[in-house]
Write a protein that holds these residues in place. Sequence first.
Motif, PDB file in Angstrom:
ATOM      1  N   LEU A  28      -0.109   0.173   5.458  1.00  8.95           N
ATOM      2  CA  LEU A  28       0.861   0.188   4.374  1.00  8.95           C
ATOM      3  C   LEU A  28       0.587   1.076   2.998  1.00  8.95           C
ATOM      4  O   LEU A  28      -0.508   0.920   2.731  1.00  8.95           O
ATOM      5  CB  LEU A  28       1.948  -0.946   4.352  1.00  8.95           C
ATOM      6  CG  LEU A  28       2.240  -1.683   5.466  1.00  8.95           C
ATOM      7  CD1 LEU A  28       2.851  -3.073   5.160  1.00  8.95           C
ATOM      8  CD2 LEU A  28       3.255  -0.912   6.129  1.00  8.95           C
ATOM      9  N   PRO A  29       1.693   1.631   2.545  1.00  8.30           N
ATOM     10  CA  PRO A  29       1.251   2.069   0.937  1.00  8.30           C
ATOM     11  C   PRO A  29       0.649   1.077   0.124  1.00  8.30           C
ATOM     12  O   PRO A  29       0.964  -0.054   0.247  1.00  8.30           O
ATOM     13  CB  PRO A  29       2.542   2.684   0.520  1.00  8.30           C
ATOM     14  CG  PRO A  29       3.255   3.041   1.804  1.00  8.30           C
ATOM     15  CD  PRO A  29       2.887   1.910   2.857  1.00  8.30           C
ATOM     16  N   ARG A  30      -0.171   1.471  -0.687  1.00  6.48           N
ATOM     17  CA  ARG A  30      -0.715   0.387  -1.582  1.00  6.48           C
ATOM     18  C   ARG A  30       0.239  -0.429  -2.367  1.00  6.48           C
ATOM     19  O   ARG A  30       0.253  -1.614  -2.624  1.00  6.48           O
ATOM     20  CB  ARG A  30      -1.700   1.089  -2.767  1.00  6.48           C
ATOM     21  CG  ARG A  30      -2.206   0.387  -3.579  1.00  6.48           C
ATOM     22  CD  ARG A  30      -2.440   0.760  -5.041  1.00  6.48           C
ATOM     23  NE  ARG A  30      -1.280   1.583  -5.556  1.00  6.48           N
ATOM     24  CZ  ARG A  30      -0.303   0.643  -6.347  1.00  6.48           C
ATOM     25  NH1 ARG A  30      -0.521  -0.630  -6.199  1.00  6.48           N
ATOM     26  NH2 ARG A  30       0.800   1.132  -6.508  1.00  6.48           N
ATOM     27  N   GLY A  31       1.362   0.401  -2.840  1.00  9.62           N
ATOM     28  CA  GLY A  31       2.387  -0.406  -3.625  1.00  9.62           C
ATOM     29  C   GLY A  31       3.114  -1.356  -2.800  1.00  9.62           C
ATOM     30  O   GLY A  31       3.630  -2.376  -3.242  1.00  9.62           O
ATOM     31  N   VAL A  32       3.229  -1.050  -1.613  1.00  8.38           N
ATOM     32  CA  VAL A  32       3.939  -2.232  -0.551  1.00  8.38           C
ATOM     33  C   VAL A  32       2.949  -3.229  -0.058  1.00  8.38           C
ATOM     34  O   VAL A  32       3.352  -4.533  -0.484  1.00  8.38           O
ATOM     35  CB  VAL A  32       4.260  -1.431   0.819  1.00  8.38           C
ATOM     36  CG1 VAL A  32       4.802  -2.325   1.920  1.00  8.38           C
ATOM     37  CG2 VAL A  32       5.227  -0.259   0.655  1.00  8.38           C
ATOM     38  N   CYS A  33       1.596  -3.126  -0.133  1.00  6.66           N
ATOM     39  CA  CYS A  33       0.830  -4.092   0.052  1.00  6.66           C
ATOM     40  C   CYS A  33       0.802  -5.173  -1.357  1.00  6.66           C
ATOM     41  O   CYS A  33       0.539  -6.210  -1.203  1.00  6.66           O
ATOM     42  CB  CYS A  33      -0.680  -3.577   0.146  1.00  6.66           C
ATOM     43  SG  CYS A  33      -1.028  -3.016   1.768  1.00  6.66           S
ATOM     44  N   TYR A  34       0.920  -4.463  -2.345  1.00  2.00           N
ATOM     45  CA  TYR A  34       0.877  -5.053  -3.684  1.00  2.00           C
ATOM     46  C   TYR A  34       1.853  -6.288  -3.689  1.00  2.00           C
ATOM     47  O   TYR A  34       2.144  -7.295  -4.027  1.00  2.00           O
ATOM     48  CB  TYR A  34       0.893  -4.241  -4.997  1.00  2.00           C
ATOM     49  CG  TYR A  34       0.933  -5.231  -6.361  1.00  2.00           C
ATOM     50  CD1 TYR A  34      -0.064  -5.170  -6.924  1.00  2.00           C
ATOM     51  CD2 TYR A  34       2.054  -5.350  -6.868  1.00  2.00           C
ATOM     52  CE1 TYR A  34      -0.242  -5.728  -8.200  1.00  2.00           C
ATOM     53  CE2 TYR A  34       2.348  -5.905  -8.182  1.00  2.00           C
ATOM     54  CZ  TYR A  34       1.104  -6.200  -8.666  1.00  2.00           C
ATOM     55  OH  TYR A  34       1.196  -6.714  -9.866  1.00  2.00           O
ATOM     56  N   ARG A  35       3.208  -5.522  -3.443  1.00  2.00           N
ATOM     57  CA  ARG A  35       4.630  -6.669  -3.425  1.00  2.00           C
ATOM     58  C   ARG A  35       4.448  -7.559  -2.408  1.00  2.00           C
ATOM     59  O   ARG A  35       4.796  -8.586  -2.512  1.00  2.00           O
ATOM     60  CB  ARG A  35       5.669  -5.492  -3.040  1.00  2.00           C
ATOM     61  CG  ARG A  35       6.123  -4.610  -4.449  1.00  2.00           C
ATOM     62  CD  ARG A  35       7.411  -4.144  -4.447  1.00  2.00           C
ATOM     63  NE  ARG A  35       7.330  -3.065  -3.116  1.00  2.00           N
ATOM     64  CZ  ARG A  35       6.992  -1.566  -3.256  1.00  2.00           C
ATOM     65  NH1 ARG A  35       6.702  -1.331  -4.853  1.00  2.00           N
ATOM     66  NH2 ARG A  35       6.944  -0.854  -2.352  1.00  2.00           N
ATOM     67  N   ILE A  36       3.949  -7.253  -1.160  1.00  2.00           N
ATOM     68  CA  ILE A  36       3.498  -8.526  -0.204  1.00  2.00           C
ATOM     69  C   ILE A  36       2.662  -9.498  -0.705  1.00  2.00           C
ATOM     70  O   ILE A  36       2.900 -10.593  -0.350  1.00  2.00           O
ATOM     71  CB  ILE A  36       3.112  -7.624   1.353  1.00  2.00           C
ATOM     72  CG1 ILE A  36       3.973  -6.844   1.803  1.00  2.00           C
ATOM     73  CG2 ILE A  36       2.573  -8.924   2.259  1.00  2.00           C
ATOM     74  CD1 ILE A  36       3.443  -5.919   2.868  1.00  2.00           C
ATOM     75  N   GLY A  37       1.602  -8.882  -1.328  1.00  2.00           N
ATOM     76  CA  GLY A  37       0.618  -9.911  -1.980  1.00  2.00           C
ATOM     77  C   GLY A  37       1.295 -10.790  -3.282  1.00  2.00           C
ATOM     78  O   GLY A  37       1.051 -12.220  -2.957  1.00  2.00           O
ATOM     79  N   ALA A  38       2.259 -10.034  -3.717  1.00  2.00           N
ATOM     80  CA  ALA A  38       2.900 -11.133  -4.917  1.00  2.00           C
ATOM     81  C   ALA A  38       3.915 -11.877  -4.149  1.00  2.00           C
ATOM     82  O   ALA A  38       4.126 -13.122  -4.500  1.00  2.00           O
ATOM     83  CB  ALA A  38       3.531 -10.063  -5.642  1.00  2.00           C
TER      84      ALA A  38
END
Length: 297
Positions: A28-38
């Motif tokens: 997935l796009p980096r930004g999506v992974c960031y939001r999943i992590g959050a």
Amino acid sequence: MTIPRHLFAPRLWPTWLGVGLMWVLTRLPRGVCYRIGAGLGLAFYFLAKRRRHICDVNLRLCLPDLDETEHRTLLKKTMRDQGIGLMEMVRGWFLTVDKLGVELRITGGELMEPADGRGVLVVGTHFTSLDICGKLLGERYPADSFYRKHKNPVLEWVMSRSRGRFGEPIHRRDMKRALRRLRDGHRLLYLPDQDYGRKSAEFVDFFGVKAATTIGTSTLAKGGRARVVFPAYRRLDHGRAYEINITELEGFPSGDPAADARRINAHLEQAILNAPEQYIWVHRRFKTRPEGEARVY
């Protein structure tokens, strides 16, 4: 890539399912992974009550000047950051550096270069960006590192493949091997900022609280005749960039292991104050107490 046959045992199929899910998420796009992590981190805040309690105690001990609102806000941000770091770690397992889609801002990189035949002891610390910053730094400056074997053989295989790309994994008890590598002019990553018990430790201040702090940094630096550097790292711009500032600990070791341990803690304190929510406060840093002191967790 050849996977050992014993890793396909039926009892390990659930682990492979989890590994497959992680692999898919990293696409997935980096930004999506960031939001999943959050999102995962916020779930930890509500569900991981034991870890939240440990984090709560650590923040109250180390940052006592925060008022209750500031404390609660930092506690929530810290737990959220644990999930972000988890997703970054998984991305580091399965993606090459050029596929991570992030920027590295580094100062003091020249200090990572061995000089005069001396190896470099890199003092790492447990921030949530440790894994991804280690990968970014390791591409430029490969380093050996200590490891503890994972109980799950599938995860051990996955992590070993990632761990071994930028240096030699050394078992955490194989000090002789680590010292030889340093004497041969290699870099070695060492993380001294957890409570490893009373053995080979000194009780020195960490944010004004006595903490059992390993003297292994002094032992490695002296025995390996190595230069010692401290990289302070933090995540910037919602994970779009990472900053690593490297400084040399001149005159280290000093001959006084307790003073050396306190010096490491002082550098760590400054790094934490630059991004307090990004430190892994969920580990029991004050697990071992001086004689006569009560438990804090």
